[in-house]
Design a protein around this motif. Structure first.
Motif, PDB file in Angstrom:
ATOM      1  N   LEU A  37       0.824  -1.208   0.000  1.00  0.00           N
ATOM      2  CA  LEU A  37       0.000   0.000   0.000  1.00  0.00           C
ATOM      3  C   LEU A  37       0.862   1.264   0.000  1.00  0.00           C
ATOM      4  O   LEU A  37       0.538   2.265  -0.643  1.00  0.00           O
ATOM      5  N   VAL A  60      -1.609   4.761  -5.313  1.00  0.00           N
ATOM      6  CA  VAL A  60      -3.066   4.706  -5.306  1.00  0.00           C
ATOM      7  C   VAL A  60      -3.618   5.966  -4.645  1.00  0.00           C
ATOM      8  O   VAL A  60      -3.145   6.375  -3.577  1.00  0.00           O
ATOM      9  N   GLU A  61      -4.593   6.592  -5.276  1.00  0.00           N
ATOM     10  CA  GLU A  61      -5.257   7.757  -4.685  1.00  0.00           C
ATOM     11  C   GLU A  61      -6.395   7.256  -3.792  1.00  0.00           C
ATOM     12  O   GLU A  61      -7.479   6.923  -4.269  1.00  0.00           O
ATOM     13  N   TRP A  62      -6.115   7.198  -2.501  1.00  0.00           N
ATOM     14  CA  TRP A  62      -7.067   6.602  -1.569  1.00  0.00           C
ATOM     15  C   TRP A  62      -8.205   7.554  -1.231  1.00  0.00           C
ATOM     16  O   TRP A  62      -8.009   8.755  -1.110  1.00  0.00           O
ATOM     17  N   ASN A  63      -9.385   6.975  -1.116  1.00  0.00           N
ATOM     18  CA  ASN A  63     -10.565   7.702  -0.654  1.00  0.00           C
ATOM     19  C   ASN A  63     -11.402   6.739   0.188  1.00  0.00           C
ATOM     20  O   ASN A  63     -11.032   5.574   0.361  1.00  0.00           O
ATOM     21  N   LYS A  67     -12.433   3.435  -1.589  1.00  0.00           N
ATOM     22  CA  LYS A  67     -11.384   2.443  -1.806  1.00  0.00           C
ATOM     23  C   LYS A  67     -10.964   1.777  -0.495  1.00  0.00           C
ATOM     24  O   LYS A  67     -10.682   0.575  -0.465  1.00  0.00           O
ATOM     25  N   VAL A  68     -10.929   2.547   0.587  1.00  0.00           N
ATOM     26  CA  VAL A  68     -10.603   1.966   1.889  1.00  0.00           C
ATOM     27  C   VAL A  68     -11.683   0.961   2.299  1.00  0.00           C
ATOM     28  O   VAL A  68     -11.388  -0.138   2.778  1.00  0.00           O
ATOM     29  N   ILE A  82      -9.401  -0.725  -7.170  1.00  0.00           N
ATOM     30  CA  ILE A  82      -8.469   0.012  -6.309  1.00  0.00           C
ATOM     31  C   ILE A  82      -7.284   0.534  -7.108  1.00  0.00           C
ATOM     32  O   ILE A  82      -6.809   1.660  -6.899  1.00  0.00           O
TER      33      ILE A  82
END
Length: 260
Positions: free
Chosen positions: A129, A134-137, A140-141, A219
């Motif tokens: 990770l 990865v553009e986490w939001n 996606k989490v 993801i």
């Protein structure tokens, strides 16, 4: 749930009575999957990529399925060791108690030494990770959490199916390892590297692909279609568990005591 956590507390305290043994076994469980991950690492070190997947993308796939497997081994171990209850005639005691047989078998055994395997999976997962762009939001989490939970449900469902067979076979069948250990080994790699029949089997029959490969495409931003569809696919793990529980209840109705 209060009774379930009571089971957890009692068995956790009992296993800690031999602390040195507990921690040595946990350390051993930490090392067991290390060789498998080392094989993954050296394969990518040699070839660079696998069907368009980079090392860290495959490592994320590896970490998710191994985390789900270790959690299921820890908390659904009662069904994996169920044949002993049938063989010794101890399942009779569970039938006369005013609680669900599923809850009682689930709480009959926990393998807390699997914390070592969980730790190694968490390290691989965290490394992947951290290294992936990865553009986490929130979506996606949530998808990532659902992937692990869905994987736990699938492995638990397989344990339940194999335990149900014990009502007729008495002894546990080693063929179950094809679906548990074999399923874990298969799902630790991206599904698109396999033959078509393997993809169909592990997507529509035993939905490992729905809790690992396909949501992972979302993801990583590789999905081809509606995002919500890929996000909700891990729920297939819960849907897989429902018929497994139904088959279990059919097996209970056909149980005949061994008389041991």
């Amino acid at each position: 749930m209060r009774l379930y956590f009571k089971y957890v507390s009692i068995l956790f305290k009992s296993q800690l009575q031999y602390r040195a043994s507990f921690w040595l076994l946990s350390f051993g469980q930490f090392l067991v999957p290390f060789t498998v991950f080392a094989g993954l690492y050296f394969m990518f070190e040699r070839f660079g990529q696998l069907q368009g997947w980079t090392f860290f993308e495959a490592a994320l796939c590896f970490g998710i399925i191994h985390m789900a497997f270790s959690l299921s081994e820890c908390f659904a171990r009662g069904f994996d060791a169920f044949s002993g209850l049938v063989r010794r005639g101890e399942f009779d005691r569970l039938l006369v108690r005013p609680r669900s047989t599923v809850l009682q078998v689930l709480g009959s055994q926990f393998e807390f030494t699997r914390v070592g395997r969980m730790l190694q999976s968490a390290i691989v997962l965290g490394w992947a990770l951290y290294s992936l762009p990865v553009e986490w939001n929130t979506a996606k989490v949530t998808t990532l959490i659902l992937m692990i939970v869905g994987g736990v449900f699938i492995f638990a469902g397989i344990y339940i199916l194999m335990a149900t067979l014990c009502f007729w076979t008495i002894q546990g069948l080693e063929i179950a390892n094809i679906l548990t250990d074999g399923g874990r080994e298969m799902a630790q790699y991206p599904l698109n590297i396999y033959e078509r029949w393997v993809k169909i089997l592990f997507t529509y029959v035993i939905p490992f692909g729905c809790v690992n490969y396909l949501p992972l495409l979302y993801i990583l931003g590789k999905q081809d279609g509606n995002e919500w569809f890929y996000m909700l696919l891990p729920l297939a793990g819960i849907l897989f568990l429902l018929p497994c529980l139904a088959i279990w209840h059919i097996g209970v109705r056909h149980y005949r005591s061994t008389g041991s």
